[in-house]
Design an enzyme around this catalytic site. Sequence first.
Site, mmCIF file in Angstrom:
data_model
loop_
_atom_site.group_PDB
_atom_site.id
_atom_site.type_symbol
_atom_site.label_atom_id
_atom_site.label_comp_id
_atom_site.label_asym_id
_atom_site.label_seq_id
_atom_site.Cartn_x
_atom_site.Cartn_y
_atom_site.Cartn_z
ATOM 1 N N PHE A 139 -10.755 -13.759 -2.128
ATOM 2 C CA PHE A 139 -11.633 -13.013 -2.975
ATOM 3 C C PHE A 139 -11.797 -12.186 -4.110
ATOM 4 C CE2 PHE A 139 -15.857 -12.659 -0.248
ATOM 5 C CZ PHE A 139 -15.266 -13.382 1.132
ATOM 6 N N ASN A 184 -9.991 2.128 0.990
ATOM 7 C CA ASN A 184 -10.740 1.864 0.314
ATOM 8 C C ASN A 184 -12.362 1.665 0.827
ATOM 9 O OD1 ASN A 184 -10.970 -0.290 0.853
ATOM 10 N ND2 ASN A 184 -9.292 -0.940 0.312
ATOM 11 N N LYS A 213 -7.107 -14.693 -11.518
ATOM 12 C CA LYS A 213 -6.589 -14.938 -10.249
ATOM 13 C C LYS A 213 -6.659 -16.044 -9.486
ATOM 14 C CE LYS A 213 -7.601 -10.716 -8.780
ATOM 15 N NZ LYS A 213 -8.258 -9.845 -8.849
ATOM 16 N N ASP A 239 -3.386 -2.208 -2.073
ATOM 17 C CA ASP A 239 -1.813 -2.913 -3.534
ATOM 18 C C ASP A 239 -1.165 -2.283 -3.239
ATOM 19 O OD1 ASP A 239 -4.217 -4.718 -4.247
ATOM 20 O OD2 ASP A 239 -4.243 -3.472 -5.913
HETATM 21 O O1 C5P Z 1 -5.464 -9.319 -6.224
HETATM 22 P P1 C5P Z 1 -6.532 -8.940 -5.399
HETATM 23 O O2 C5P Z 1 -6.546 -7.544 -4.625
HETATM 24 O O3 C5P Z 1 -7.602 -8.450 -6.671
HETATM 25 O O4 C5P Z 1 -6.719 -10.106 -4.573
HETATM 26 C C1 C5P Z 1 -7.938 -10.164 -3.756
HETATM 27 C C2 C5P Z 1 -7.737 -11.090 -2.802
HETATM 28 O O5 C5P Z 1 -6.174 -11.377 -2.521
HETATM 29 C C3 C5P Z 1 -8.347 -11.123 -2.264
HETATM 30 O O6 C5P Z 1 -8.626 -12.395 -1.095
HETATM 31 C C4 C5P Z 1 -7.492 -10.423 -0.664
HETATM 32 O O7 C5P Z 1 -7.671 -10.353 0.527
HETATM 33 C C5 C5P Z 1 -6.518 -11.203 -0.800
HETATM 34 N N1 C5P Z 1 -4.654 -10.165 -1.139
HETATM 35 C C6 C5P Z 1 -4.116 -10.527 -0.263
HETATM 36 N N2 C5P Z 1 -2.934 -9.314 -0.157
HETATM 37 C C7 C5P Z 1 -3.096 -8.340 -1.080
HETATM 38 C C8 C5P Z 1 -4.193 -8.436 -2.116
HETATM 39 C C9 C5P Z 1 -4.842 -8.887 -1.805
HETATM 40 O O8 C5P Z 1 -4.281 -11.099 0.804
HETATM 41 N N3 C5P Z 1 -1.584 -7.476 -1.658
#
Ligand code: C5P
Length: 412
Positions: free
Chosen positions: A336, A219, A350, A288
């Site tokens: 975040f 990304n 979230k 993700d």
């Molecule tokens: O679910 P989302 O990706 O929007 O969540 C964002 C937050 O979760 C951020 O703080 C990101 O660093 C963390 N995150 C994580 N591991 C993932 C997905 C997101 O630590 N697989």
Amino acid sequence: MVEPKKILLGVTGCIAAYKSCEIVRGLQKAGVDVEVVMTESATEFVGTATFAALTGRPVRTSTFGDLADAIPHIRLAESCDLLLIAPCTANVLAKVACGVADDLLTSTALAAHDHLMVAPAMNMHMYESPATQANLTTLAERGVALIEPASGRLACGDVGQGKLAPVEDIVAAALAWLDGRSASRADAPTSVLDLLGKHVLVTAGPTRERIDPVRYLTNDSSGKMGYALAEAAARRGAEVTLVSGPVALDPPSGINVIPVESADEMFAAAREAFPEADIAIFAAAVADVRPKERAGRKLKKGVDDKALRIIELEENPDILATLAATKRPGQIVVGFAAETDDFIANARKKFASKHADLIVANEVGRGKAFSQDAMTVALVTSDAASELPHSSKREIAVTILDWAHSRLANNL
Ligand code: C5P
């Protein structure tokens, strides 16, 4: 041979002056060359002979009296890597803030203004006074490194903030300065070492999820926000572990950087550092999903057409949610939420699913946030959401750490 670093230790007239002897010893153990300058009133508490014996050097208290060393304040300021005033009384603090130079130590401090660290110690009411607070602000704004006094029972019997910070924290802060790790003039806006002795974990940047040895899913994250957080925490004296996905940023000095590529690697590194962390900030843009299969060789057109056209994906671990679910009391977790729409409402959702103490919501897409140096964020907690003015990532980092620091302090 590398010359040892030199610290000039300024000792002022305060009951904590005896702790300066231990500061000398702690610095010497780390290989630092130490010379001591005392104010007249400091000699009421500890004799010059004590410091002379500890350092093996004469201890000066006056600008005058030695014709062979006629301009000692300039010699002393120029010959040290750092002037550390510990303990620093309210009086000397005020003089240094105003540029008064009426004895050897304050004259030297004026000349050493760009390599100066101060550890105040005084009664809590003197510390809280608007005059002292204004002087501290002035010094911090000028890039003078301040080691906050500790709270506890003071010499006068009052209980509050004003005790000289622990000797080991002062020694660690001075060594961090010598390593180029902590608050320096160029690193302003903040130079108050209020995270000394704290561990901060930051995840930053994107992850790369390999399809084959030359292709991957990723990304637009630049890592700038996470790096700004790691640097700001280190400037405040914290020991920082930065688990970083692939970014084009220089590794910050004095920070333990663990480079990783995939979400799985980031998870492993963060899981190891998490239990030690007082503050854990998950700023990485973790993919993700990842390809279910990773080819061991480059997929070829005409040979691997199906594998190139259809990439089956599986979910990555949610690093933040998994680790935050195991957090111990007192540990602060910040996540975040990058959203392209309705960013505050989405961050609120979230908040519940991630077990974080704070979610920093930011709007992304259409040239916003990713790769930019400034952005608009909102701080979302269990009971409030406050949007900050559009600011630089460095300023946002300071605000997030201010929030985490006050939360830590309230947990004590
Ligand atoms: O679910 P989302 O990706 O929007 O969540 C964002 C937050 O979760 C951020 O703080 C990101 O660093 C963390 N995150 C994580 N591991 C993932 C997905 C997101 O630590 N697989």
